[in-house]
Design a protein around this motif. Structure first.
Motif, mmCIF file in Angstrom:
data_model
loop_
_atom_site.group_PDB
_atom_site.id
_atom_site.type_symbol
_atom_site.label_atom_id
_atom_site.label_comp_id
_atom_site.label_asym_id
_atom_site.label_seq_id
_atom_site.Cartn_x
_atom_site.Cartn_y
_atom_site.Cartn_z
ATOM 1 N N ARG A 53 28.693 -0.993 -5.572
ATOM 2 C CA ARG A 53 28.501 -0.807 -7.018
ATOM 3 C C ARG A 53 28.110 0.644 -7.329
ATOM 4 O O ARG A 53 27.748 1.414 -6.437
ATOM 5 C CB ARG A 53 27.419 -1.763 -7.503
ATOM 6 N N PRO A 54 28.173 1.048 -8.605
ATOM 7 C CA PRO A 54 27.815 2.419 -8.958
ATOM 8 C C PRO A 54 26.436 2.817 -8.422
ATOM 9 O O PRO A 54 25.475 2.056 -8.510
ATOM 10 C CB PRO A 54 27.834 2.394 -10.490
ATOM 11 N N HIS A 55 26.389 4.022 -7.868
ATOM 12 C CA HIS A 55 25.160 4.551 -7.284
ATOM 13 C C HIS A 55 25.214 6.073 -7.367
ATOM 14 O O HIS A 55 26.282 6.663 -7.540
ATOM 15 C CB HIS A 55 25.006 4.080 -5.826
ATOM 16 N N PRO A 56 24.088 6.755 -7.222
ATOM 17 C CA PRO A 56 24.029 8.200 -7.432
ATOM 18 C C PRO A 56 23.985 8.999 -6.124
ATOM 19 O O PRO A 56 23.659 8.480 -5.056
ATOM 20 C CB PRO A 56 22.702 8.361 -8.171
ATOM 21 N N TRP A 247 17.626 7.554 0.573
ATOM 22 C CA TRP A 247 18.687 6.712 0.031
ATOM 23 C C TRP A 247 19.978 7.521 -0.023
ATOM 24 O O TRP A 247 20.479 7.930 1.014
ATOM 25 C CB TRP A 247 18.258 6.159 -1.322
ATOM 26 N N ASN A 248 20.528 7.781 -1.227
ATOM 27 C CA ASN A 248 21.775 8.528 -1.371
ATOM 28 C C ASN A 248 21.547 9.985 -1.774
ATOM 29 O O ASN A 248 22.493 10.669 -2.159
ATOM 30 C CB ASN A 248 22.661 7.860 -2.430
ATOM 31 N N PHE A 249 20.306 10.423 -1.683
ATOM 32 C CA PHE A 249 19.942 11.766 -2.120
ATOM 33 C C PHE A 249 19.643 12.653 -0.910
ATOM 34 O O PHE A 249 18.939 12.246 0.011
ATOM 35 C CB PHE A 249 18.708 11.728 -3.020
ATOM 36 N N ARG A 265 15.811 5.806 -11.665
ATOM 37 C CA ARG A 265 14.996 4.676 -12.124
ATOM 38 C C ARG A 265 14.966 4.604 -13.657
ATOM 39 O O ARG A 265 14.983 3.516 -14.239
ATOM 40 C CB ARG A 265 13.572 4.799 -11.584
ATOM 41 N N ALA A 266 14.947 5.774 -14.305
ATOM 42 C CA ALA A 266 14.835 5.832 -15.757
ATOM 43 C C ALA A 266 16.191 5.754 -16.465
ATOM 44 O O ALA A 266 16.242 5.807 -17.699
ATOM 45 C CB ALA A 266 14.101 7.106 -16.167
ATOM 46 N N GLY A 267 17.279 5.668 -15.710
ATOM 47 C CA GLY A 267 18.599 5.577 -16.333
ATOM 48 C C GLY A 267 19.111 6.878 -16.897
ATOM 49 O O GLY A 267 19.918 6.883 -17.834
ATOM 50 N N ILE A 280 23.524 -0.137 -8.487
ATOM 51 C CA ILE A 280 22.612 -0.465 -7.400
ATOM 52 C C ILE A 280 21.215 0.031 -7.770
ATOM 53 O O ILE A 280 21.038 1.226 -8.026
ATOM 54 C CB ILE A 280 23.064 0.166 -6.082
ATOM 55 N N PRO A 281 20.214 -0.843 -7.799
ATOM 56 C CA PRO A 281 18.860 -0.410 -8.141
ATOM 57 C C PRO A 281 18.276 0.518 -7.084
ATOM 58 O O PRO A 281 18.698 0.508 -5.918
ATOM 59 C CB PRO A 281 18.065 -1.718 -8.201
ATOM 60 N N LEU A 282 17.298 1.301 -7.485
ATOM 61 C CA LEU A 282 16.602 2.184 -6.559
ATOM 62 C C LEU A 282 15.835 1.364 -5.527
ATOM 63 O O LEU A 282 15.117 0.438 -5.885
ATOM 64 C CB LEU A 282 15.629 3.074 -7.329
#
Length: 294
Positions: A53-56, A247-249, A265-267, A280-282
């Motif tokens: 799913r979408p993730h950063p 994570w992805n950072f 987290r804040a969108g 995908i949630p943090l």
């Protein structure tokens, strides 16, 4: 040093072999992440839980390379296209990008998914560059065949060739198909190099490597020999300094990782327009400082 892949279930039956980062070797040149996707047989009608799913991302470039199968890419810059075998999606996150990876072909007709996803950390001066995406195939990925060795340059420069994707630091990334008893030269002139056996068995420096193993090459090592027909990935480049990973950072700054964490987290990070109904949630895991490079 030989690194064994560690199998990870990402959910929905999706399995990968995690190779980098490794506790005793977090990077090879600028390569900070290396996952072996599959091989995985997917039946038509496979559940959506296998999708990513979408993730950063921040601070890196991702490169997806498939031996078989198809993945649909969508990102927050508006790009939407499938990636197929022996093509390259090169996505530079820089200051921030989001994307999804969907198995839509598999869902429709079934598929055999097999490939590699790697992350390339950006030099400190380029960590906050504007995000970008490029797709490469054909002449952008120079290929050659000689004495039982069939090669394709995925990124960077090697063998007197240069691939089409824009990179931010000196590196090379190569796909080699080796016939039994053939010998392949591995590019020299880079500070750090590694080879990974995606399928088969090879010899390097007197050591035998089999499917799922990565070898960190010494400066003296210059070639590999196939014991049987083998698929090998060769990669390397110049070190770019310590990086922190959450994570992805990826970043040279822990403070920047914390900011990215809070932005997600804040969108505050835009989702792909064509895929913005879920994400995908943090993760809850705290930030951790990685051990120093050996």
């Amino acid at each position: 040093m030989i690194i064994e892949q560690r199998r990870r279930n990402l959910g929905g039956g999706m399995e990968v072999g995690r190779v980098l980062p490794f506790a005793k070797r977090r990077m090879v040149g600028p390569f900070i992440f290396f996952d072996h996707i599959g091989p995985l047989n997917l039946r038509a009608g496979v559940d959506h839980s296998v999708d990513v799913r979408p993730h950063p991302h921040i601070g890196l470039s991702t490169v997806t390379y498939l031996f078989s199968g198809e993945i649909m890419h969508r990102d927050s810059l508006g790009y939407e296209l499938p990636i197929r075998p022996q093509e390259v999606n090169w996505m530079t996150a820089g200051s921030g990008i989001t994307h999804s990876e969907r198995l839509e072909k598999a869902r429709a007709v079934g598929d055999h998914l097999h490939g590699i996803q790697a992350w390339v950390a950006l030099p400190t001066a380029d960590e906050e560059t504007a995000p970008s995406f490029s797709h490469h195939e054909g002449s952008d990925l120079p290929g050659w065949s000689d004495a039982g060795v069939h090669g394709q340059l995925i990124a960077g420069s090697a063998y007197g060739l240069t691939a089409g994707a824009r990179t931010h630091s000196p590196l090379f990334y190569v796909h080699l198909e080796l016939e039994a008893r053939s010998t392949a030269e591995i590019p020299g002139g880079y500070g750090e190099r590694a080879i990974y056996v995606a399928n088969g068995a090879i010899e390097v420096g007197g050591e035998r490597l089999v499917t799922g193993q990565m070898a960190i090459m010494s400066q003296k090592a210059s070639s590999v020999r196939a014991i049987q027909p083998s698929t090998v990935m060769a990669l390397g480049g110049e070190p770019i300094g310590e990086r922190f990973l959450f994570w992805n950072f990826v970043s040279s700054s822990e403070d920047r990782l914390r900011q990215a964490r809070e932005d997600w987290r804040a969108g505050r990070m835009k989702l792909p327009d064509a895929d913005d109904r879920e994400f995908i949630p943090l993760p809850d895991s705290p930030l951790k400082t990685p051990p120093a490079m050996p």
